[in-house]
Scaffold this motif. Structure first.
Motif, mmCIF file in Angstrom:
data_model
loop_
_atom_site.group_PDB
_atom_site.id
_atom_site.type_symbol
_atom_site.label_atom_id
_atom_site.label_comp_id
_atom_site.label_asym_id
_atom_site.label_seq_id
_atom_site.Cartn_x
_atom_site.Cartn_y
_atom_site.Cartn_z
ATOM 1 N N VAL A 197 1.962 -2.645 -4.139
ATOM 2 C CA VAL A 197 3.413 -2.390 -4.125
ATOM 3 C C VAL A 197 3.761 -1.232 -5.052
ATOM 4 O O VAL A 197 4.590 -0.376 -4.715
ATOM 5 N N THR A 198 3.111 -1.175 -6.207
ATOM 6 C CA THR A 198 3.341 -0.067 -7.142
ATOM 7 C C THR A 198 2.958 1.264 -6.492
ATOM 8 O O THR A 198 3.658 2.272 -6.661
ATOM 9 N N GLY A 199 1.858 1.272 -5.745
ATOM 10 C CA GLY A 199 1.450 2.490 -5.037
ATOM 11 C C GLY A 199 2.465 2.923 -4.005
ATOM 12 O O GLY A 199 2.770 4.111 -3.875
ATOM 13 N N LEU A 200 3.023 1.962 -3.280
ATOM 14 C CA LEU A 200 4.040 2.308 -2.278
ATOM 15 C C LEU A 200 5.316 2.832 -2.924
ATOM 16 O O LEU A 200 5.907 3.808 -2.455
ATOM 17 N N VAL A 201 5.729 2.186 -4.010
ATOM 18 C CA VAL A 201 6.933 2.634 -4.712
ATOM 19 C C VAL A 201 6.702 4.020 -5.316
ATOM 20 O O VAL A 201 7.563 4.903 -5.227
ATOM 21 N N GLY A 202 5.550 4.231 -5.916
ATOM 22 C CA GLY A 202 5.229 5.539 -6.491
ATOM 23 C C GLY A 202 5.197 6.627 -5.437
ATOM 24 O O GLY A 202 5.662 7.748 -5.668
ATOM 25 N N ALA A 203 4.653 6.296 -4.264
ATOM 26 C CA ALA A 203 4.626 7.275 -3.174
ATOM 27 C C ALA A 203 6.040 7.600 -2.703
ATOM 28 O O ALA A 203 6.360 8.766 -2.439
ATOM 29 N N ILE A 206 7.711 11.254 -2.778
ATOM 30 C CA ILE A 206 8.271 11.890 -1.581
ATOM 31 C C ILE A 206 9.729 12.266 -1.815
ATOM 32 O O ILE A 206 10.173 13.362 -1.451
ATOM 33 N N TYR A 207 10.485 11.363 -2.434
ATOM 34 C CA TYR A 207 11.894 11.640 -2.715
ATOM 35 C C TYR A 207 12.044 12.847 -3.642
ATOM 36 O O TYR A 207 12.926 13.675 -3.445
ATOM 37 N N GLY A 208 11.166 12.952 -4.623
ATOM 38 C CA GLY A 208 11.227 14.070 -5.563
ATOM 39 C C GLY A 208 10.497 15.306 -5.084
ATOM 40 O O GLY A 208 10.374 16.285 -5.825
ATOM 41 N N LEU A 209 9.986 15.273 -3.853
ATOM 42 C CA LEU A 209 9.249 16.397 -3.263
ATOM 43 C C LEU A 209 8.049 16.812 -4.119
ATOM 44 O O LEU A 209 7.718 17.997 -4.230
ATOM 45 N N ASP A 210 7.396 15.822 -4.712
ATOM 46 C CA ASP A 210 6.209 16.066 -5.530
ATOM 47 C C ASP A 210 4.991 15.618 -4.723
ATOM 48 O O ASP A 210 4.670 14.433 -4.659
ATOM 49 N N VAL A 211 4.315 16.582 -4.088
ATOM 50 C CA VAL A 211 3.234 16.278 -3.163
ATOM 51 C C VAL A 211 2.061 15.611 -3.868
ATOM 52 O O VAL A 211 1.501 14.632 -3.366
ATOM 53 N N GLU A 212 1.683 16.117 -5.043
ATOM 54 C CA GLU A 212 0.528 15.572 -5.747
ATOM 55 C C GLU A 212 0.751 14.104 -6.115
ATOM 56 O O GLU A 212 -0.141 13.269 -5.957
ATOM 57 N N ALA A 213 1.928 13.775 -6.608
ATOM 58 C CA ALA A 213 2.230 12.396 -6.986
ATOM 59 C C ALA A 213 2.257 11.498 -5.747
ATOM 60 O O ALA A 213 1.740 10.376 -5.781
ATOM 61 N N ALA A 214 2.837 11.985 -4.673
ATOM 62 C CA ALA A 214 2.906 11.179 -3.449
ATOM 63 C C ALA A 214 1.505 10.884 -2.917
ATOM 64 O O ALA A 214 1.207 9.747 -2.547
ATOM 65 N N VAL A 215 0.643 11.880 -2.901
ATOM 66 C CA VAL A 215 -0.719 11.690 -2.413
ATOM 67 C C VAL A 215 -1.487 10.745 -3.329
ATOM 68 O O VAL A 215 -2.203 9.848 -2.858
ATOM 69 N N LEU A 216 -1.337 10.900 -4.633
ATOM 70 C CA LEU A 216 -2.013 10.026 -5.583
ATOM 71 C C LEU A 216 -1.624 8.566 -5.371
ATOM 72 O O LEU A 216 -2.478 7.682 -5.262
ATOM 73 N N TRP A 217 -0.325 8.310 -5.261
ATOM 74 C CA TRP A 217 0.137 6.932 -5.093
ATOM 75 C C TRP A 217 -0.211 6.381 -3.724
ATOM 76 O O TRP A 217 -0.449 5.170 -3.570
ATOM 77 N N LEU A 218 -0.268 7.229 -2.696
ATOM 78 C CA LEU A 218 -0.709 6.765 -1.383
ATOM 79 C C LEU A 218 -2.185 6.373 -1.403
ATOM 80 O O LEU A 218 -2.589 5.403 -0.754
ATOM 81 N N ILE A 219 -2.989 7.106 -2.158
ATOM 82 C CA ILE A 219 -4.402 6.746 -2.311
ATOM 83 C C ILE A 219 -4.529 5.417 -3.034
ATOM 84 O O ILE A 219 -5.317 4.551 -2.645
ATOM 85 N N VAL A 220 -3.747 5.222 -4.099
ATOM 86 C CA VAL A 220 -3.768 3.946 -4.834
ATOM 87 C C VAL A 220 -3.384 2.797 -3.909
ATOM 88 O O VAL A 220 -4.040 1.752 -3.887
ATOM 89 N N ALA A 221 -2.325 2.974 -3.129
ATOM 90 C CA ALA A 221 -1.885 1.923 -2.210
ATOM 91 C C ALA A 221 -2.934 1.658 -1.131
ATOM 92 O O ALA A 221 -3.182 0.495 -0.779
ATOM 93 N N SER A 222 -3.566 2.695 -0.633
ATOM 94 C CA SER A 222 -4.571 2.526 0.415
ATOM 95 C C SER A 222 -5.792 1.773 -0.089
ATOM 96 O O SER A 222 -6.290 0.848 0.570
ATOM 97 N N VAL A 223 -6.285 2.146 -1.250
ATOM 98 C CA VAL A 223 -7.468 1.491 -1.800
ATOM 99 C C VAL A 223 -7.177 0.027 -2.122
ATOM 100 O O VAL A 223 -7.973 -0.860 -1.804
ATOM 101 N N SER A 224 -6.028 -0.243 -2.718
ATOM 102 C CA SER A 224 -5.712 -1.630 -3.038
ATOM 103 C C SER A 224 -5.452 -2.438 -1.758
ATOM 104 O O SER A 224 -5.784 -3.626 -1.692
ATOM 105 N N GLY A 225 -4.896 -1.809 -0.736
ATOM 106 C CA GLY A 225 -4.713 -2.479 0.545
ATOM 107 C C GLY A 225 -6.044 -2.835 1.197
ATOM 108 O O GLY A 225 -6.211 -3.936 1.740
ATOM 109 N N LEU A 226 -6.993 -1.930 1.129
ATOM 110 C CA LEU A 226 -8.325 -2.225 1.666
ATOM 111 C C LEU A 226 -8.993 -3.355 0.888
ATOM 112 O O LEU A 226 -9.665 -4.217 1.462
#
Length: 72
Positions: free
Chosen positions: A18-24, A28-48
């Motif tokens: 959930v933290t990864g999804l919120v961070g992503a 995205i809202y702040g248009l910060d690509v690096e942060a969005a990608v980082l948090w999407l990776i965190v959410a993906s790994v924890s989801g797996l």
């Protein structure tokens, strides 16, 4: 070495997911690509990892036998 019991591990993994999804979303809202990608990776790994825990609990996946390596 101490181990974490499965319900606590599942709860911790769900919180990280959930933290990864919120961070992503914030990235995205702040248009910060690096942060969005980082948090999407965190959410993906924890989801797996959550899917792995679910499969193990339902008996669909065998737990790998841990081999003990000895150093010579």
């Amino acid at each position: 070495m101490t181990t974490i019991n499965p319900p606590a591990l599942k709860t911790l993994s769900a919180c990280v997911f959930v933290t990864g999804l919120v961070g992503a979303a914030i990235g995205i809202y702040g248009l910060d690509v690096e942060a969005a990608v980082l948090w999407l990776i965190v959410a993906s790994v924890s989801g797996l990892y959550l899917l792995k825990l679910r499969a193990e609990s339902q008996g669909r996946l065998e737990r790998p036998a841990r081999s003990r390596r000895t150093t010579a």
